[in-house]
Design an enzyme around this catalytic site. Structure first.
Site, PDB file in Angstrom:
ATOM      1  N   ASP A  78      -3.180   9.552  -9.902  1.00 18.71           N
ATOM      2  CA  ASP A  78      -3.303   8.480 -10.904  1.00 18.71           C
ATOM      3  C   ASP A  78      -1.972   8.222 -11.593  1.00 18.71           C
ATOM      4  O   ASP A  78      -1.618   7.075 -11.874  1.00 18.71           O
ATOM      5  CB  ASP A  78      -4.356   8.850 -11.940  1.00 18.71           C
ATOM      6  CG  ASP A  78      -5.778   8.751 -11.392  1.00 18.71           C
ATOM      7  OD1 ASP A  78      -5.953   8.181 -10.303  1.00 18.71           O
ATOM      8  OD2 ASP A  78      -6.714   9.243 -12.062  1.00 18.71           O
ATOM      9  N   ASP A 137       0.852  -1.192   0.000  1.00 22.45           N
ATOM     10  CA  ASP A 137       0.000   0.000   0.000  1.00 22.45           C
ATOM     11  C   ASP A 137       0.886   1.239   0.000  1.00 22.45           C
ATOM     12  O   ASP A 137       1.857   1.309   0.768  1.00 22.45           O
ATOM     13  CB  ASP A 137      -0.898  -0.020   1.240  1.00 22.45           C
ATOM     14  CG  ASP A 137      -1.925   1.088   1.226  1.00 22.45           C
ATOM     15  OD1 ASP A 137      -3.039   0.853   0.725  1.00 22.45           O
ATOM     16  OD2 ASP A 137      -1.615   2.189   1.713  1.00 22.45           O
ATOM     17  N   GLU A 145      -4.978   2.662  -3.541  1.00 21.46           N
ATOM     18  CA  GLU A 145      -3.527   2.612  -3.690  1.00 21.46           C
ATOM     19  C   GLU A 145      -2.939   1.285  -3.196  1.00 21.46           C
ATOM     20  O   GLU A 145      -1.739   1.193  -2.927  1.00 21.46           O
ATOM     21  CB  GLU A 145      -2.876   3.766  -2.923  1.00 21.46           C
ATOM     22  CG  GLU A 145      -3.035   3.727  -1.419  1.00 21.46           C
ATOM     23  CD  GLU A 145      -4.334   4.332  -0.910  1.00 21.46           C
ATOM     24  OE1 GLU A 145      -4.389   4.678   0.278  1.00 21.46           O
ATOM     25  OE2 GLU A 145      -5.296   4.456  -1.698  1.00 21.46           O
ATOM     26  N   HIS A 155      -6.065  14.551  -8.029  1.00 21.28           N
ATOM     27  CA  HIS A 155      -6.271  13.136  -8.326  1.00 21.28           C
ATOM     28  C   HIS A 155      -5.578  12.698  -9.615  1.00 21.28           C
ATOM     29  O   HIS A 155      -5.173  11.532  -9.739  1.00 21.28           O
ATOM     30  CB  HIS A 155      -7.766  12.834  -8.403  1.00 21.28           C
ATOM     31  CG  HIS A 155      -8.447  12.866  -7.061  1.00 21.28           C
ATOM     32  ND1 HIS A 155      -8.384  11.819  -6.180  1.00 21.28           N
ATOM     33  CD2 HIS A 155      -9.165  13.841  -6.449  1.00 21.28           C
ATOM     34  CE1 HIS A 155      -9.056  12.124  -5.077  1.00 21.28           C
ATOM     35  NE2 HIS A 155      -9.543  13.350  -5.209  1.00 21.28           N
ATOM     36  N   ASN A 213      -2.987  13.034  -3.156  1.00 19.93           N
ATOM     37  CA  ASN A 213      -4.185  13.483  -3.871  1.00 19.93           C
ATOM     38  C   ASN A 213      -4.610  14.876  -3.422  1.00 19.93           C
ATOM     39  O   ASN A 213      -4.996  15.720  -4.249  1.00 19.93           O
ATOM     40  CB  ASN A 213      -5.339  12.500  -3.648  1.00 19.93           C
ATOM     41  CG  ASN A 213      -5.224  11.268  -4.534  1.00 19.93           C
ATOM     42  OD1 ASN A 213      -4.661  11.321  -5.620  1.00 19.93           O
ATOM     43  ND2 ASN A 213      -5.767  10.152  -4.064  1.00 19.93           N
TER      44      ASN A 213
END
Length: 344
Positions: free
Chosen positions: A222, A205, A248, A218, A213
């Site tokens: 990404d 993770d 994530e 965002h 973010n």
């Protein structure tokens, strides 16, 4: 390692549906044949129904669909030729559904061979197709039906493959999704127990991803996920299976790797992410948990152990690798890599 589970499920559905159609569709004609005194054709119809019904039950019980489908296609092909020979022109009508069924049940090449044999055999029956014109009309119409069936089967298979690929993969990173992971874990467990070979699972993770973010947006987040996915692919083998579990969080299934090898792979990925992945000037790190499969446990238990190890890595400060305690006990006799003890 695979086994094409989805293809097998689809093929099984076709076998069951085809078997039901044959039993429901042919049985009344068999009864009529006996009532009309046509015992030989009636016996043939019953033989076809019985063979198909037995094949469906066997495929359902054993899960072996490929051979059963080929047997069913061959039986129906032979049966329709015999029905045409014994029943005359009316029996020829069964050729057309059989040609379609061949291309639904078996691979296109096998279906083409079976269909060619059916068409050629019936076309040579002078008692059924008495004139050259009748033979020509029969040959042309059956070849056209076979060609349409071939194209339909090819297009259907292509579209189904594409849809399955879309359904099984995350559109952003291209990694397999959580749904596909369940099937992959079960296949890996079966292979591990059959071959007595180790297999491991990494769950990792990205640390403080929400802050990325919130700070950069965002779209930037990404791009980080895509960078991580590309990095994992560069540093893993073709037989390793990479998953995006959501947000994530990712997973990596590593066949043939014991705990020592898993730890080395996890440390490599962790350090590569720390040194190569950036969002602006911000360093990206990840926490990794790993667990080796213990024969006899469930897929859920195995994944849960890897998840708990990853959460432990988070609690201990992030940007680190934690080996599941059960994996440590299972690997008590393994030779540890230098420095592993200090890192864990």
């Amino acid at each position: 390692m695979r086994g094409n589970l989805k293809d097998a499920d689809f093929k099984m559905a076709l076998i069951v549906a085809f078997g039901a159609f044959v039993v429901i569709g042919v049985t009344p004609f068999a009864i009529y044949r006996f009532a009309a005194g046509q015992r030989l054709i009636g016996i043939l119809d019953l033989a076809i129904v019985t063979t198909i019904g037995f094949g469906v039950l066997r495929a359902w019980r054993t899960g072996r669909s490929e051979r059963t489908a080929l047997l069913m296609a061959a039986m129906c092909s032979i049966g329709c030729v015999l029905v045409a020979y014994l029943g005359g022109l009316a029996g020829v009508l069964w050729v057309y559904p059989v040609l379609l069924a061949n291309f639904l049940l078996v691979p296109r090449l096998h279906a083409a061979v079976l269909s060619a044999l059916v068409i050629g055999s019936v076309a040579m029956l002078d008692s059924v197709l008495a004139t050259l014109l009748h033979k020509a009309m029969f040959s042309v119409t059956t070849v056209e039906v076979s060609l349409f069936a071939y194209v339909f089967a090819w297009r259907s298979e292509s579209q189904r493959t594409q849809l399955e690929a879309v359904a099984a993969h995350d559109p952003l990173t291209g990694a397999s999704n959580r749904r596909n992971m369940a099937a992959e874990l079960k296949a890996a467990m079966a292979d591990s127990e059959r071959e007595r070979a180790p297999v491991g699972l990494l769950v990792f993770d990205l640390d403080h991803f929400k802050a990325i973010n919130d700070s950069f947006g965002h779209e930037a987040g990404d791009r980080v996920l895509v960078q991580v996915a590309e990095l994992v692919r560069r540093h893993t083998r073709k037989q390793d299976r990479f998953f995006r579990l959501g947000g994530e969080e990712f997973g990596l299934l590593v066949p043939g790797a014991d705990t020592t090898v898993l730890r080395r792979i996890a440390e490599t990925l962790r350090s590569r992410v720390e040194s190569e992945v950036r969002c602006g000037e911000r360093v990206v790190t990840m926490s990794v948990g790993l667990a080796s499969y213990c024969p006899g446990e469930s897929a859920g238990s195995w994944q849960r152990r890897a998840d708990l190890a990853m959460y432990q890595a988070k609690r201990e400060g992030r940007n680190r690798v934690v080996v599941d305690a059960g994996s440590k006990h299972a690997a008590a006799r393994e030779t540890k890599a230098p420095g592993d003890a200090a890192k864990s």
